[in-house]
Design a protein around this motif. Structure first.
Motif, PDB file in Angstrom:
ATOM      1  N   ARG A 144       5.733  24.608 -28.998  1.00  0.00           N
ATOM      2  CA  ARG A 144       5.498  26.055 -28.965  1.00  0.00           C
ATOM      3  C   ARG A 144       4.912  26.492 -27.623  1.00  0.00           C
ATOM      4  NH1 ARG A 144       5.858  28.465 -33.891  1.00  0.00           N
ATOM      5  NH2 ARG A 144       6.107  27.007 -35.601  1.00  0.00           N
ATOM      6  N   TYR A 145       3.992  25.698 -27.115  1.00  0.00           N
ATOM      7  CA  TYR A 145       3.359  26.040 -25.843  1.00  0.00           C
ATOM      8  C   TYR A 145       4.399  26.034 -24.718  1.00  0.00           C
ATOM      9  CZ  TYR A 145       0.023  26.285 -22.054  1.00  0.00           C
ATOM     10  OH  TYR A 145      -0.669  26.689 -20.945  1.00  0.00           O
ATOM     11  N   LEU A 146       5.254  25.014 -24.687  1.00  0.00           N
ATOM     12  CA  LEU A 146       6.267  24.932 -23.641  1.00  0.00           C
ATOM     13  C   LEU A 146       7.291  26.059 -23.761  1.00  0.00           C
ATOM     14  CD1 LEU A 146       6.794  21.065 -23.496  1.00  0.00           C
ATOM     15  CD2 LEU A 146       5.573  22.507 -21.842  1.00  0.00           C
ATOM     16  N   ILE A 147       7.673  26.404 -24.976  1.00  0.00           N
ATOM     17  CA  ILE A 147       8.583  27.530 -25.179  1.00  0.00           C
ATOM     18  C   ILE A 147       7.926  28.821 -24.696  1.00  0.00           C
ATOM     19  CG2 ILE A 147       9.733  28.965 -26.929  1.00  0.00           C
ATOM     20  CD1 ILE A 147      10.159  26.300 -28.515  1.00  0.00           C
ATOM     21  N   GLY A 167      23.000  27.680 -18.054  1.00  0.00           N
ATOM     22  CA  GLY A 167      22.350  28.471 -19.080  1.00  0.00           C
ATOM     23  C   GLY A 167      21.873  27.601 -20.214  1.00  0.00           C
ATOM     24  N   GLY A 168      20.922  28.065 -20.925  1.00  0.00           N
ATOM     25  CA  GLY A 168      20.358  27.304 -22.025  1.00  0.00           C
ATOM     26  C   GLY A 168      19.110  26.552 -21.593  1.00  0.00           C
ATOM     27  N   ILE A 169      18.327  26.214 -22.550  1.00  0.00           N
ATOM     28  CA  ILE A 169      17.055  25.547 -22.312  1.00  0.00           C
ATOM     29  C   ILE A 169      16.985  24.296 -23.173  1.00  0.00           C
ATOM     30  CG2 ILE A 169      14.544  25.770 -22.523  1.00  0.00           C
ATOM     31  CD1 ILE A 169      15.010  28.834 -22.167  1.00  0.00           C
ATOM     32  N   LEU A 170      16.607  23.192 -22.559  1.00  0.00           N
ATOM     33  CA  LEU A 170      16.410  21.933 -23.266  1.00  0.00           C
ATOM     34  C   LEU A 170      14.923  21.661 -23.366  1.00  0.00           C
ATOM     35  CD1 LEU A 170      19.027  19.668 -21.449  1.00  0.00           C
ATOM     36  CD2 LEU A 170      19.288  20.854 -23.627  1.00  0.00           C
ATOM     37  N   PHE A 213       9.231  31.592 -21.698  1.00  0.00           N
ATOM     38  CA  PHE A 213       9.462  33.005 -21.967  1.00  0.00           C
ATOM     39  C   PHE A 213       8.294  33.896 -21.548  1.00  0.00           C
ATOM     40  CE2 PHE A 213      12.500  30.859 -24.729  1.00  0.00           C
ATOM     41  CZ  PHE A 213      13.653  31.560 -24.407  1.00  0.00           C
ATOM     42  N   ASP A 214       7.414  33.371 -20.713  1.00  0.00           N
ATOM     43  CA  ASP A 214       6.278  34.126 -20.145  1.00  0.00           C
ATOM     44  C   ASP A 214       5.399  34.784 -21.200  1.00  0.00           C
ATOM     45  OD1 ASP A 214       6.835  33.514 -17.451  1.00  0.00           O
ATOM     46  OD2 ASP A 214       8.380  35.069 -17.403  1.00  0.00           O
ATOM     47  N   VAL A 215       5.159  34.069 -22.292  1.00  0.00           N
ATOM     48  CA  VAL A 215       4.231  34.544 -23.309  1.00  0.00           C
ATOM     49  C   VAL A 215       2.828  34.178 -22.834  1.00  0.00           C
ATOM     50  CG1 VAL A 215       3.470  34.300 -25.702  1.00  0.00           C
ATOM     51  CG2 VAL A 215       5.915  34.248 -25.156  1.00  0.00           C
ATOM     52  N   ASP A 216       1.944  35.156 -22.818  1.00  0.00           N
ATOM     53  CA  ASP A 216       0.590  34.942 -22.316  1.00  0.00           C
ATOM     54  C   ASP A 216      -0.241  34.178 -23.342  1.00  0.00           C
ATOM     55  OD1 ASP A 216      -1.582  35.119 -20.591  1.00  0.00           O
ATOM     56  OD2 ASP A 216      -2.246  37.029 -21.447  1.00  0.00           O
TER      57      ASP A 216
END
Length: 79
Positions: A56-59, A36-39, A63-66
């Protein structure tokens, strides 16, 4: 996604660390831990704007932000 980056990292539970990769073509990477968790691995020595934008783009990708794709020469690859 307009939240200041340090706060966005806390709110999403993403841990940012400096990468040892020195290749000029490397802009960052996201690793999802099995436990769990994201690096978020980001190279050092980049401008604040580039670091903020790519982080921001990678985050958003995680999280499947379009969002539209980053402009060339940037590209993302999922492994």
């Amino acid at each position: 996604m307009a939240t200041p980056l340090p706060r966005l990292l806390v709110e999403t539970g993403v841990e940012l660390f400096e990468s040892s990769i020195t290749d000029a073509n490397f802009c960052g990477a996201v690793v999802q831990r099995k436990k769990g968790g994201i690096l978020l691995s980001m190279p050092t020595g980049r401008s604040e704007l580039e670091t903020d934008t790519v982080a921001r783009y990678l985050i958003a990708q995680v999280f499947d932000v379009d969002l539209p794709d980053l402009p060339p020469p940037f590209r993302t690859t999922e492994i």
